[in-house]
Design an enzyme around this catalytic site. Structure first.
Site, PDB file in Angstrom:
ATOM      1  N   PRO A 100       0.825  -1.211   0.000  1.00  0.00           N
ATOM      2  CA  PRO A 100       0.000   0.000   0.000  1.00  0.00           C
ATOM      3  C   PRO A 100       0.860   1.262   0.000  1.00  0.00           C
ATOM      4  O   PRO A 100       1.723   1.436   0.853  1.00  0.00           O
ATOM      5  CB  PRO A 100      -0.818  -0.120   1.294  1.00  0.00           C
ATOM      6  CG  PRO A 100       0.019  -1.009   2.177  1.00  0.00           C
ATOM      7  CD  PRO A 100       0.706  -1.968   1.261  1.00  0.00           C
ATOM      8  N   GLY A 102       0.292   5.506  -0.309  1.00  0.00           N
ATOM      9  CA  GLY A 102      -0.709   6.561  -0.293  1.00  0.00           C
ATOM     10  C   GLY A 102      -0.417   7.673  -1.288  1.00  0.00           C
ATOM     11  O   GLY A 102       0.635   7.721  -1.931  1.00  0.00           O
ATOM     12  N   GLN A 151      -5.601  -1.662   3.754  1.00  0.00           N
ATOM     13  CA  GLN A 151      -4.632  -1.327   4.807  1.00  0.00           C
ATOM     14  C   GLN A 151      -5.157  -0.157   5.627  1.00  0.00           C
ATOM     15  O   GLN A 151      -5.572   0.864   5.076  1.00  0.00           O
ATOM     16  CB  GLN A 151      -3.282  -0.967   4.175  1.00  0.00           C
ATOM     17  CG  GLN A 151      -2.236  -0.469   5.162  1.00  0.00           C
ATOM     18  CD  GLN A 151      -2.228   1.057   5.274  1.00  0.00           C
ATOM     19  OE1 GLN A 151      -2.648   1.762   4.354  1.00  0.00           O
ATOM     20  NE2 GLN A 151      -1.761   1.563   6.395  1.00  0.00           N
ATOM     21  N   TYR A 153      -4.467   2.734   8.511  1.00  0.00           N
ATOM     22  CA  TYR A 153      -3.753   3.533   9.501  1.00  0.00           C
ATOM     23  C   TYR A 153      -4.772   3.788  10.598  1.00  0.00           C
ATOM     24  O   TYR A 153      -5.762   4.485  10.394  1.00  0.00           O
ATOM     25  CB  TYR A 153      -3.265   4.854   8.893  1.00  0.00           C
ATOM     26  CG  TYR A 153      -2.086   4.711   7.965  1.00  0.00           C
ATOM     27  CD1 TYR A 153      -0.930   4.053   8.370  1.00  0.00           C
ATOM     28  CD2 TYR A 153      -2.108   5.255   6.684  1.00  0.00           C
ATOM     29  CE1 TYR A 153       0.155   3.919   7.535  1.00  0.00           C
ATOM     30  CE2 TYR A 153      -1.022   5.132   5.827  1.00  0.00           C
ATOM     31  CZ  TYR A 153       0.107   4.465   6.259  1.00  0.00           C
ATOM     32  OH  TYR A 153       1.172   4.337   5.418  1.00  0.00           O
ATOM     33  N   LYS A 273       1.205  -5.248   9.953  1.00  0.00           N
ATOM     34  CA  LYS A 273       2.307  -4.844   9.089  1.00  0.00           C
ATOM     35  C   LYS A 273       3.313  -3.981   9.852  1.00  0.00           C
ATOM     36  O   LYS A 273       2.915  -3.033  10.540  1.00  0.00           O
ATOM     37  CB  LYS A 273       1.762  -4.063   7.885  1.00  0.00           C
ATOM     38  CG  LYS A 273       2.791  -3.625   6.860  1.00  0.00           C
ATOM     39  CD  LYS A 273       2.086  -2.982   5.655  1.00  0.00           C
ATOM     40  CE  LYS A 273       3.079  -2.605   4.561  1.00  0.00           C
ATOM     41  NZ  LYS A 273       3.911  -1.466   4.926  1.00  0.00           N
ATOM     42  N   SER A 295       8.204  -5.882   7.600  1.00  0.00           N
ATOM     43  CA  SER A 295       8.426  -4.672   6.798  1.00  0.00           C
ATOM     44  C   SER A 295       8.967  -3.567   7.684  1.00  0.00           C
ATOM     45  O   SER A 295       8.623  -3.489   8.869  1.00  0.00           O
ATOM     46  CB  SER A 295       7.096  -4.219   6.175  1.00  0.00           C
ATOM     47  OG  SER A 295       7.185  -2.917   5.630  1.00  0.00           O
ATOM     48  N   HIS A 297       8.658  -0.443   6.263  1.00  0.00           N
ATOM     49  CA  HIS A 297       8.033   0.662   5.529  1.00  0.00           C
ATOM     50  C   HIS A 297       8.994   1.236   4.479  1.00  0.00           C
ATOM     51  O   HIS A 297       9.026   2.434   4.224  1.00  0.00           O
ATOM     52  CB  HIS A 297       7.588   1.771   6.489  1.00  0.00           C
ATOM     53  CG  HIS A 297       6.280   2.398   6.123  1.00  0.00           C
ATOM     54  ND1 HIS A 297       5.079   1.950   6.604  1.00  0.00           N
ATOM     55  CD2 HIS A 297       5.969   3.435   5.311  1.00  0.00           C
ATOM     56  CE1 HIS A 297       4.096   2.692   6.130  1.00  0.00           C
ATOM     57  NE2 HIS A 297       4.606   3.589   5.329  1.00  0.00           N
ATOM     58  N   ARG A 338      13.507  -5.253  -5.729  1.00  0.00           N
ATOM     59  CA  ARG A 338      13.714  -4.566  -7.008  1.00  0.00           C
ATOM     60  C   ARG A 338      13.830  -5.525  -8.190  1.00  0.00           C
ATOM     61  O   ARG A 338      13.872  -5.061  -9.338  1.00  0.00           O
ATOM     62  CB  ARG A 338      15.008  -3.719  -6.950  1.00  0.00           C
ATOM     63  CG  ARG A 338      15.040  -2.664  -5.841  1.00  0.00           C
ATOM     64  CD  ARG A 338      14.087  -1.531  -6.132  1.00  0.00           C
ATOM     65  NE  ARG A 338      14.122  -0.504  -5.102  1.00  0.00           N
ATOM     66  CZ  ARG A 338      13.280  -0.423  -4.080  1.00  0.00           C
ATOM     67  NH1 ARG A 338      12.315  -1.334  -3.946  1.00  0.00           N
ATOM     68  NH2 ARG A 338      13.370   0.547  -3.198  1.00  0.00           N
ATOM     69  N   ARG A 358       8.055   0.901  -4.359  1.00  0.00           N
ATOM     70  CA  ARG A 358       8.508   1.978  -5.241  1.00  0.00           C
ATOM     71  C   ARG A 358       8.509   1.616  -6.726  1.00  0.00           C
ATOM     72  O   ARG A 358       8.155   2.470  -7.552  1.00  0.00           O
ATOM     73  CB  ARG A 358       9.884   2.464  -4.795  1.00  0.00           C
ATOM     74  CG  ARG A 358       9.872   3.243  -3.464  1.00  0.00           C
ATOM     75  CD  ARG A 358      11.278   3.686  -3.078  1.00  0.00           C
ATOM     76  NE  ARG A 358      11.315   4.476  -1.853  1.00  0.00           N
ATOM     77  CZ  ARG A 358      11.556   3.984  -0.636  1.00  0.00           C
ATOM     78  NH1 ARG A 358      11.780   2.686  -0.494  1.00  0.00           N
ATOM     79  NH2 ARG A 358      11.589   4.772   0.423  1.00  0.00           N
TER      80      ARG A 358
END
Length: 412
Positions: A100, A102, A151, A153, A273, A295, A297, A338, A358
């Site tokens: 996810p 944002g 997800q 927050y 997460k 993770s 983040h 990647r 990314r």
């Protein structure tokens, strides 16, 4: 969906057309192209990480510390190579999941809808951020993705929390992901130096701006998304999001509070997460979660932290070693992926699903839905080809034996 013909198709297109029209398959070049497309603020928002960026660098160091051990004469049939996994009682076509992200509206006008549609086309699991640029119902209606997760927050307002969870369940999201590591934003110099916080401008707030409880409690019953809403309406609503802790609450929750989320979500799977330690993994198991997402983040929260892959092996070993009568949570991993080799390493160390961040965001910036599809196809094809060439007949052949670290050559 196997991608074993994707490279061949690119070559054929080049032969027939005399040039290549596909999106670059190189992450470094994709990143450069996205930087040229985006405003400096939007690019740095996605590309940046916490403080000295050492955690993001450690993510790569952790991945690069492992090397794949190829095995020959394994009777591999590339055309039959299978990446299917059984997770939560359902068949997943491959081990990838959209992590996810944002504020995708700053990357492309079609934002989260384009990403979800691309994931559906390539049969990749999709996870929608709380900080979406499009209301969750609209994303689901337009993509009709059958394996979409939501997800959260965790807001400071329990009424808003209940409303968001209820909406996500009603809209058809299959899994609820609770992010633990972003109860406040990390120290991100790129954004700070530019004075860029998209949320205080109302960006990434579509789920809240479309929420009936939020609108009633914080907007006097007038949605900032309505026709005729003024810039001041949007600004006031955005300030409420920030000052009332409705995206980042400003307070870390406790493990005991997960019971509240279970009551609201019901029997559906819940994934936590941001787990990076065995202690937290054990607490998650005690709390009865259905999945643990290893993770950091993408290095965006805690500076100077371990690479996320360093946590994956120990946590996976702990989960696999639980008694048979104990519920064993699914393991999701992200931070630093990647390439196909990176995916192999994460799967070999125990990940059931591997999150992409990314790379797809930069694909979205370059070409919208087509760009996200191209990135996902490239990663799947790279993974399939690399694993097959290393002697794997299916994804299930990958394990700790598939890797070696410098100094452990005796294991060869």
């Amino acid at each position: 969906m196997s991608m074993n013909g994707y490279m061949r198709q690119i070559f054929l297109d080049a032969l027939m057309q005399g040039k290549t029209e596909h999106l670059t398959t190189r992450y470094s070049k994709l990143r450069e192209q996205a930087e040229q497309k985006l405003s400096s603020e939007a690019f740095l928002y996605v590309d940046g990480s916490a403080s000295t960026q050492s955690t993001e660098l450690n993510n790569r160091k952790a991945l690069d510390a492992y090397q794949i051990v190829p095995r020959m004469m394994a009777g591999v049939e590339f055309s039959e190579f299978s990446t299917e996994r059984e997770i939560f009682g359902r068949t997943f076509a491959n081990p990838l999941i959209i992590s996810p992200i944002g504020v995708q509206g700053q990357l492309h006008p079609d934002s989260d809808v384009a990403t979800s549609q691309a994931a559906k086309e390539v049969e990749v699991t999709f996870c929608l951020s709380s900080a979406t640029s499009t209301p969750m119902e609209v994303v689901m209606e337009k993509s009709q993705h059958e394996e979409a997760w939501f997800q959260l927050y965790w807001p400071s307002d329990d009424d808003v929390t209940e409303s968001l969870i209820t909406r996500a369940k009603k809209a058809g999201y299959k899994v609820l992901v609770i992010t633990l590591d972003t109860w406040t934003l990390g120290w991100r110099p790129q954004d700070i130096d530019a004075g860029y916080n998209p949320f205080i401008k109302g960006m990434g707030c579509a789920n809240l701006f479309s929420d009936p409880v939020f609108v009633e409690k914080y907007c006097e019953g007038k949605s900032p998304l309505r026709d005729g809403a003024t810039a001041d309406d949007v600004q006031q609503a955005a300030l409420s999001v920030a000052t009332q802790g409705l995206l980042t609450s400003g307070k870390a929750r406790t493990w005991s509070e997960l019971a509240q989320i279970r009551k609201l979500w019901g029997d559906g799977p819940i994934v936590v997460k941001g787990v990076q330690t065995l202690t937290d993994a054990a607490r998650a198991v005690e709390a009865g979660v259905d999945g643990i997402w290893v993770s950091n983040h993408g290095g965006r929260q805690v500076d100077g932290a371990i690479g996320s892959l360093q946590a994956l092996g120990p946590i996976s070993q702990y989960i696999r070693g639980l008694p048979k009568d104990t519920k064993r949570p699914v393991i999701v991993f992200d931070s630093g992926i990647r390439s196909g080799a990176d995916i192999m390493k994460a799967v070999a160390l125990g990940a059931d699903l591997v999150g992409i961040g990314r790379p797809y965001a930069f694909g979205l910036a370059c070409r919208g839905q087509e760009g996200v599809e191209a990135v996902l196809k490239s990663l799947i094809a790279d993974f399939e080809m690399n694993a097959a060439l290393a002697g794997c007949r299916t994804i299930n052949d990958l394990g700790p034996h598939s890797l070696v670290k410098s100094g452990e050559e005796s294991r060869l």
